[in-house]
Design a protein around this motif. Structure first.
Motif, short mmCIF file in Angstrom:
data_model
loop_
_atom_site.label_atom_id
_atom_site.label_comp_id
_atom_site.label_asym_id
_atom_site.label_seq_id
_atom_site.Cartn_x
_atom_site.Cartn_y
_atom_site.Cartn_z
N PRO A 14 45.95 16.43 -8.49
CA PRO A 14 44.61 16.66 -8.62
C PRO A 14 44.11 17.51 -9.68
O PRO A 14 44.75 18.18 -10.12
N LEU A 15 42.85 17.53 -10.07
CA LEU A 15 42.25 18.33 -10.83
C LEU A 15 42.22 19.45 -10.09
O LEU A 15 41.96 19.64 -8.91
N PRO A 16 41.78 20.52 -10.72
CA PRO A 16 41.56 22.12 -9.94
C PRO A 16 40.21 22.04 -9.22
O PRO A 16 39.89 22.74 -8.36
N ALA A 17 39.25 21.26 -9.73
CA ALA A 17 37.75 21.12 -9.25
C ALA A 17 37.05 19.88 -9.92
O ALA A 17 37.73 19.22 -10.52
N PHE A 18 36.06 19.41 -9.27
CA PHE A 18 35.31 18.50 -9.65
C PHE A 18 34.37 18.73 -10.63
O PHE A 18 33.34 17.83 -10.93
N HIS A 19 34.02 19.84 -10.88
CA HIS A 19 32.88 20.29 -11.37
C HIS A 19 33.37 21.71 -12.27
O HIS A 19 34.17 22.56 -11.88
N ARG A 20 32.40 22.10 -13.30
CA ARG A 20 32.41 23.06 -13.77
C ARG A 20 31.14 23.38 -14.63
O ARG A 20 30.49 22.35 -15.39
N GLY A 21 30.52 24.57 -14.59
CA GLY A 21 29.17 24.71 -14.96
C GLY A 21 27.86 23.87 -14.25
O GLY A 21 27.88 23.77 -12.97
N ARG A 22 27.46 23.00 -15.28
CA ARG A 22 26.32 21.95 -14.64
C ARG A 22 26.85 20.46 -14.76
O ARG A 22 26.25 19.72 -14.98
N ALA A 23 28.24 20.42 -15.08
CA ALA A 23 28.55 19.00 -15.44
C ALA A 23 29.65 18.72 -14.05
O ALA A 23 30.53 19.63 -13.37
N VAL A 24 29.78 17.77 -13.49
CA VAL A 24 30.52 17.16 -12.50
C VAL A 24 31.02 15.68 -12.41
O VAL A 24 30.42 15.07 -13.57
N LEU A 25 32.31 15.38 -11.88
CA LEU A 25 32.88 14.08 -12.20
C LEU A 25 32.99 13.35 -10.81
O LEU A 25 32.74 13.97 -9.82
N VAL A 26 32.56 11.86 -11.13
CA VAL A 26 32.72 11.10 -9.96
C VAL A 26 33.53 9.89 -10.34
O VAL A 26 33.78 9.66 -11.62
N GLY A 27 33.96 9.05 -9.29
CA GLY A 27 34.63 7.94 -9.62
C GLY A 27 36.11 8.19 -10.37
O GLY A 27 36.86 9.34 -10.01
N ASP A 28 36.49 7.27 -11.14
CA ASP A 28 37.83 7.21 -11.73
C ASP A 28 37.91 8.44 -12.37
O ASP A 28 39.15 8.97 -12.96
N ALA A 29 36.88 8.99 -12.90
CA ALA A 29 37.16 10.19 -14.05
C ALA A 29 37.50 11.37 -13.17
O ALA A 29 38.43 12.20 -13.83
N ALA A 30 37.42 11.52 -11.92
CA ALA A 30 37.78 12.56 -10.92
C ALA A 30 39.20 12.00 -10.46
O ALA A 30 39.77 13.01 -10.31
N HIS A 31 39.13 10.99 -10.13
CA HIS A 31 40.57 10.70 -9.13
C HIS A 31 40.95 9.49 -9.33
O HIS A 31 41.18 8.37 -8.51
N ALA A 32 41.46 8.97 -10.37
CA ALA A 32 41.87 7.46 -10.73
C ALA A 32 42.97 7.34 -9.69
O ALA A 32 43.86 8.19 -9.67
N MET A 33 43.15 5.98 -9.20
CA MET A 33 43.90 5.70 -8.30
C MET A 33 44.66 4.45 -8.41
O MET A 33 43.96 3.55 -8.94
N ALA A 34 45.72 4.01 -7.99
CA ALA A 34 46.18 2.72 -7.93
C ALA A 34 45.36 1.87 -7.01
O ALA A 34 45.02 2.14 -6.05
N PRO A 35 45.33 0.63 -7.53
CA PRO A 35 44.30 -0.23 -6.73
C PRO A 35 44.80 -0.91 -5.36
O PRO A 35 44.38 -1.78 -4.60
N VAL A 43 36.97 17.68 -21.35
CA VAL A 43 36.13 18.85 -21.82
C VAL A 43 36.21 19.77 -20.63
O VAL A 43 36.45 20.97 -20.97
N LEU A 44 36.18 19.39 -19.45
CA LEU A 44 36.08 20.17 -18.34
C LEU A 44 37.45 21.02 -17.96
O LEU A 44 37.54 22.01 -17.83
N PHE A 45 38.55 20.19 -18.19
CA PHE A 45 39.64 20.55 -17.58
C PHE A 45 40.92 20.14 -18.81
O PHE A 45 41.71 19.33 -18.48
N PRO A 46 40.57 20.84 -19.93
CA PRO A 46 41.46 20.39 -20.92
C PRO A 46 42.97 20.58 -20.74
O PRO A 46 43.72 20.05 -21.29
N ASP A 47 43.45 21.53 -19.69
CA ASP A 47 44.76 21.68 -19.42
C ASP A 47 45.30 20.71 -18.52
O ASP A 47 46.77 20.80 -18.33
N HIS A 48 44.74 19.85 -18.06
CA HIS A 48 45.04 18.87 -16.96
C HIS A 48 45.70 17.79 -17.74
O HIS A 48 45.32 17.37 -18.80
N PRO A 49 46.97 17.22 -17.31
CA PRO A 49 47.62 16.16 -18.21
C PRO A 49 47.06 14.68 -17.96
O PRO A 49 47.20 14.14 -18.71
#
Ligand SMILES: Cc1cc2nc3c(=O)[nH]c(=O)nc-3n(C[C@H](O)[C@H](O)[C@H](O)COP(=O)(O)OP(=O)(O)OC[C@H]3O[C@@H](n4cnc5c(N)ncnc54)[C@H](O)[C@@H]3O)c2cc1C
Length: 416
Positions: free
Chosen positions: A272-293, A167-173
């Motif tokens: 990376p995403l262009p930002a981790f937030h938009r408006g009053r919504a913010v991302l944390v964890g894998d939602a923001a920066h999924a990485m290999a283990p 919802v926050l970054f619909p253009d990100h793949p």
């Protein structure tokens, strides 16, 4: 005084630690989780000193350390059992200002959740971000089975396939397949003593590490097509792939309950995403920066996110400025960790005999020149320090989560 209201979507490690950090800094927090209960996957999780320092900030570091086993003893081997590199947990602790520890995920989730009032967590509650709101004015709105709910802040902690992120970054793949799959098992300790190890083969690796409760957490990874699954069962697949590797690996696999082996394909977001937030919504964890283990840092970075976000969002501070500061702090750091994990993955995925021989030779030479060389992979990661040491004790007198769940209409009525 009115405590500002935050809703966290997702009760994984990222969502729960964020809820605790915000709670401690004075927010009224509710966590919504779509699953019927807080039951993390049956596997271990390693926490490096960076995440432990973040847990110290929210008052949980000592307890978590007391429930965890030190990691880092042992080293790296080849499938025939040859040692490529020796590691020493004391050297790791000295280098990073604390030990690397390993514990069961259920223990971590249980202890973090216990730092919130039970009524702050609503399970069986799938939620979606309807409107991120504007940091200056309009509240954010989430949709829940009980109807829409407004909040001053929404935290998308809904994991790797985050719908909040879409919802926050619909253009990100979004995340892409990292080219390999993983397996995880928990088994009783084998009768025969063994040194903890991570064993690197051709396009595959295996790790065997003890938990504090006496059980063994073991994991495997291998290059495989996305979505592939064993025609029979994953334990049989592990025996096919790792059954001729050095001891104790075959015995560990045989000790696994059929059907208990977890298999997950690995996805990552190297763009990376262009930002981790938009408006009053913010991302944390894998939602923001999924990485290999491959660095064991996905959960660690989620825990860092939690305390940095709460640091920038102390009640009374400007929300827009706080969220921008969170993005500015976290986006470059997590992008660097995601990319480093991807580079280590590429080494793991090597499968040609020559490239594997060169990799192994480099690893063992580096280890002979100085054991610290292996640990250097974690320089700049495990030595991270949070922006503050502890929150002032008892900052939050708000009855967090004890307020009744209210819908948008009720909130609007209450403001009239
Ligand atoms: C094989 C393997 C080994 C790993 N080992 C380590 C390690 O040793 N150390 C480490 O730090 N990391 C490790 N990781 C990474 C780590 O597991 C993740 O980074 C971490 O669990 C991410 O936590 P999270 O809270 O962001 O997401 P998740 O744990 O995925 O939690 C997301 C939560 O959101 C919920 N949810 C989703 N959608 C909704 C919705 N619409 N409404 C409500 N709830 C929703 C989900 O049900 C879930 O509970 C490993 C990963 C793998 C695959």
């Amino acid at each position: 005084m009115h405590a500002p209201r935050a809703v966290v979507i997702g009760s994984g490690i990222g969502g729960l630690t964020t809820a605790v950090a915000l709670h401690r800094s004075g927010w009224q927090v509710t966590v919504v989780e779509r699953a019927a209960s807080l039951e993390p996957v049956g596997a271990g999780i390693s926490l490096a000193p960076n995440a432990q320092r973040a847990l110290d900030v929210i008052g949980l570091g000592d307890e978590i350390r007391s429930l965890a086993a030190w990691q880092g003893e042992g080293g790296m081997r080849s499938p025939d059992g040859r040692w490529l590199a020796r590691t020493d947990s004391t050297a790791a602790a000295e280098r990073f200002g604390g030990p690397l520890v390993l514990l069961h995920r259920a223990v971590l989730v249980d202890r973090v959740a216990a730092a919130l009032p039970a009524s702050a967590i609503r399970t069986g509650c799938p939620a979606r971000l309807v409107d991120p709101g504007t940091a200056g004015g309009r509240p954010a709105v989430i949709g829940t089975p009980d109807g829409p709910v407004e909040a001053e802040l929404v935290i998308g902690a809904d994991g790797i396939h985050s719908a909040v992120r879409d919802v926050l970054f619909p253009d990100h793949p979004g995340p892409s397949y990292a080219g390999f799959t993983t397996w995880r098992v928990l088994v009783p300790a084998p009768a025969e003593p063994f040194a903890p190890h991570e064993t690197w083969g051709r396009g595959a690796l295996w790790g065997t590490q003890p938990l504090k409760d006496g059980r063994i957490y073991a994991y495997g990874a291998a290059v495989a097509p996305a979505g592939a699954r064993a025609a029979d069962d994953e334990r049989a697949e592990l025996l096919r792939r790792f059954g001729d590797w050095h001891r104790p690996i075959p015995g560990i696999i045989e000790a696994a309950e059929p059907g208990s082996v977890l298999r997950n394909d690995v996805h990552q977001m190297t763009d990376p995403l262009p930002a981790f937030h938009r408006g009053r919504a913010v991302l944390v964890g894998d939602a923001a920066h999924a990485m290999a283990p491959t660095l064991g840092q996905g959960g660690n970075q989620a825990i860092e996110d939690a305390v940095v976000l709460a640091h920038h969002l102390a009640p009374g501070t400007d929300l827009g400025a706080g969220l921008a500061a969170y993005t500015a702090d976290r986006l470059p750091r997590t992008t660097a960790v995601v990319r480093k994990a991807a580079r280590v993955s590429r080494l793991m995925r090597l499968s040609g005999p020559v490239s594997v021989a060169v990799r192994d030779f480099t690893m063992s030479t580096a280890s002979r020149l100085g054991p610290g060389l292996v640990l250097r992979t974690f320089d700049g990661i495990a030595d991270w320090r949070p922006p503050q040491h502890t929150y002032a004790a008892g900052t939050n007198d708000a009855p967090v989560g004890q307020t009744r769940w209210t819908t948008t209409d009720e909130n609007r009525d209450a403001r009239r």
